[in-house]
Scaffold this motif. Structure first.
Motif, PDB file in Angstrom:
ATOM      1  N   ARG A   1      -7.299  -2.731  -2.533  1.00 43.28           N
ATOM      2  CA  ARG A   1      -7.718  -2.084  -1.283  1.00 43.28           C
ATOM      3  C   ARG A   1      -7.027  -2.827  -0.145  1.00 43.28           C
ATOM      4  N   CYS A   2      -6.229  -2.107   0.631  1.00 44.96           N
ATOM      5  CA  CYS A   2      -5.500  -2.725   1.739  1.00 44.96           C
ATOM      6  C   CYS A   2      -6.440  -2.906   2.932  1.00 44.96           C
TER       7      CYS A   2
ATOM      8  N   LEU B   1     -17.928  -5.289   0.415  1.00 42.50           N
ATOM      9  CA  LEU B   1     -16.775  -5.286   1.322  1.00 42.50           C
ATOM     10  C   LEU B   1     -17.118  -5.979   2.635  1.00 42.50           C
TER      11      LEU B   1
ATOM     12  N   TRP C   1      -5.295  -8.036   0.851  1.00 40.19           N
ATOM     13  CA  TRP C   1      -5.921  -7.172  -0.153  1.00 40.19           C
ATOM     14  C   TRP C   1      -7.351  -7.581  -0.474  1.00 40.19           C
TER      15      TRP C   1
ATOM     16  N   GLY D   1      -8.123   0.142   4.300  1.00 38.76           N
ATOM     17  CA  GLY D   1      -9.106   0.828   3.466  1.00 38.76           C
ATOM     18  C   GLY D   1      -8.538   1.764   2.416  1.00 38.76           C
ATOM     19  N   HIS D   2      -7.217   1.813   2.278  1.00 39.05           N
ATOM     20  CA  HIS D   2      -6.617   2.650   1.236  1.00 39.05           C
ATOM     21  C   HIS D   2      -6.745   1.936  -0.101  1.00 39.05           C
ATOM     22  N   GLU D   3      -7.072   2.690  -1.137  1.00 32.93           N
ATOM     23  CA  GLU D   3      -7.258   2.101  -2.461  1.00 32.93           C
ATOM     24  C   GLU D   3      -6.272   2.699  -3.452  1.00 32.93           C
TER      25      GLU D   3
ATOM     26  N   TRP E   1      -8.146  -2.495  -9.126  1.00 26.24           N
ATOM     27  CA  TRP E   1      -7.796  -1.670  -7.979  1.00 26.24           C
ATOM     28  C   TRP E   1      -7.501  -2.571  -6.797  1.00 26.24           C
TER      29      TRP E   1
ATOM     30  N   CYS F   1       0.849  -1.189   0.000  1.00 23.11           N
ATOM     31  CA  CYS F   1       0.000   0.000   0.000  1.00 23.11           C
ATOM     32  C   CYS F   1       0.886   1.240   0.000  1.00 23.11           C
TER      33      CYS F   1
ATOM     34  N   HIS G   1     -14.445  -6.954   5.269  1.00 26.39           N
ATOM     35  CA  HIS G   1     -13.671  -5.700   5.310  1.00 26.39           C
ATOM     36  C   HIS G   1     -14.540  -4.527   5.630  1.00 26.39           C
TER      37      HIS G   1
END
Length: 101
Positions: free
Chosen positions: A61-62, A96, A49, A65-67, A59, A40, A101
């Motif tokens: 997403r870690c 999610l 992920w 929640g960062h994308e 895409w 990330c 997540h």
């Protein structure tokens, strides 16, 4: 790694990519792209992920929640590595949550 094609039950219509906004799957292990372990760009996480196939892009997403867009992956890569679609969700957040997540 082997893949298995699973036919949907007769009472469950198959999901056609053009009929949905996007697809997502979990990828719990480190993700290696072109020999590089993906991390990330914000927090440095490198596993856990959610991989999202949206239109013609992939895409990542870690867990925090960062994308970030991963330009080296495409829908063909996603299709080769994903299993059968098991659920449909009305919203991105619902999907999610279903993935934990």
């Amino acid at each position: 790694m082997s893949a298995t094609h699973v036919e949907p039950p007769l009472d469950s219509p198959a999901v056609v990519r053009q009929e949905v906004e996007g697809l997502m799957m979990t990828h719990p292990h480190p993700l290696v792209v072109d020999g590089d372990v993906r991390a990330c760009g914000t927090c440095g996480s490198y596993r856990g992920w959610v991989v999202i196939s949206l239109r013609d892009e992939v895409w990542l997403r870690c867990p925090a929640g960062h994308e970030q867009h991963e330009p080296r992956l495409d829908t063909a890569w996603y299709d080769r590595h994903s299993g059968p679609v098991t659920h449909r969700h009305e919203t991105y957040g619902d999907g999610l949550r279903d993935l934990g997540h």
